[in-house]
Design a protein around this motif. Structure first.
Motif, PDB file in Angstrom:
ATOM      1  N   MET A   1     -10.151  -6.301  12.933  1.00  0.00           N
ATOM      2  CA  MET A   1      -8.787  -6.672  12.593  1.00  0.00           C
ATOM      3  C   MET A   1      -7.878  -6.219  13.736  1.00  0.00           C
ATOM      4  N   SER A   2      -7.027  -7.102  14.185  1.00  0.00           N
ATOM      5  CA  SER A   2      -6.113  -6.758  15.268  1.00  0.00           C
ATOM      6  C   SER A   2      -4.996  -5.852  14.745  1.00  0.00           C
ATOM      7  N   SER A   4      -1.768  -6.198  15.133  1.00  0.00           N
ATOM      8  CA  SER A   4      -0.659  -6.940  14.517  1.00  0.00           C
ATOM      9  C   SER A   4      -1.013  -7.395  13.097  1.00  0.00           C
ATOM     10  N   THR A   5      -2.255  -7.776  12.885  1.00  0.00           N
ATOM     11  CA  THR A   5      -2.688  -8.168  11.546  1.00  0.00           C
ATOM     12  C   THR A   5      -2.648  -6.977  10.600  1.00  0.00           C
ATOM     13  N   HIS A   6      -3.099  -5.834  11.103  1.00  0.00           N
ATOM     14  CA  HIS A   6      -3.082  -4.614  10.289  1.00  0.00           C
ATOM     15  C   HIS A   6      -1.646  -4.223   9.930  1.00  0.00           C
ATOM     16  N   GLU A   8       0.954  -6.228   9.694  1.00  0.00           N
ATOM     17  CA  GLU A   8       1.467  -7.191   8.713  1.00  0.00           C
ATOM     18  C   GLU A   8       0.929  -6.884   7.317  1.00  0.00           C
ATOM     19  N   THR A   9      -0.331  -6.485   7.239  1.00  0.00           N
ATOM     20  CA  THR A   9      -0.929  -6.117   5.951  1.00  0.00           C
ATOM     21  C   THR A   9      -0.219  -4.895   5.366  1.00  0.00           C
ATOM     22  N   LYS A  11       2.848  -3.901   6.027  1.00  0.00           N
ATOM     23  CA  LYS A  11       4.201  -4.301   5.649  1.00  0.00           C
ATOM     24  C   LYS A  11       4.216  -5.031   4.310  1.00  0.00           C
ATOM     25  N   LYS A  12       3.203  -5.856   4.078  1.00  0.00           N
ATOM     26  CA  LYS A  12       3.086  -6.574   2.799  1.00  0.00           C
ATOM     27  C   LYS A  12       2.857  -5.582   1.664  1.00  0.00           C
ATOM     28  N   SER A  53       3.613   1.210  15.105  1.00  0.00           N
ATOM     29  CA  SER A  53       4.554   0.338  15.813  1.00  0.00           C
ATOM     30  C   SER A  53       4.987   0.921  17.150  1.00  0.00           C
TER      31      SER A  53
END
Length: 54
Positions: A1-2, A4-6, A8-9, A11-12, A53
């Motif tokens: 998992m990249s 940025s994907t992590h 976003e997950t 943040k969701k 971040s």
């Protein structure tokens, strides 16, 4: 998992936790300890998002 994907997950999950806390606080007879635990989980997510971040 990249990364940025992590992020976003995370943040969701943080957003979902915010909604769950709001619903729990509006519910009659909600256990204050449960809400406090949910807030701690939300804070951990926020801290991890901030750490990743930077």
């Amino acid at each position: 998992m990249s990364l940025s994907t992590h992020l976003e997950t995370l943040k969701k999950k943080h957003s979902d936790m915010s909604e769950a806390i709001e619903q729990a606080q509006r519910a009659p007879g909600i256990d204050g300890l449960k809400v406090a635990d949910m807030k701690k989980q939300k804070m951990r997510l926020k801290e991890e998002i901030g750490r990743l971040s930077n």
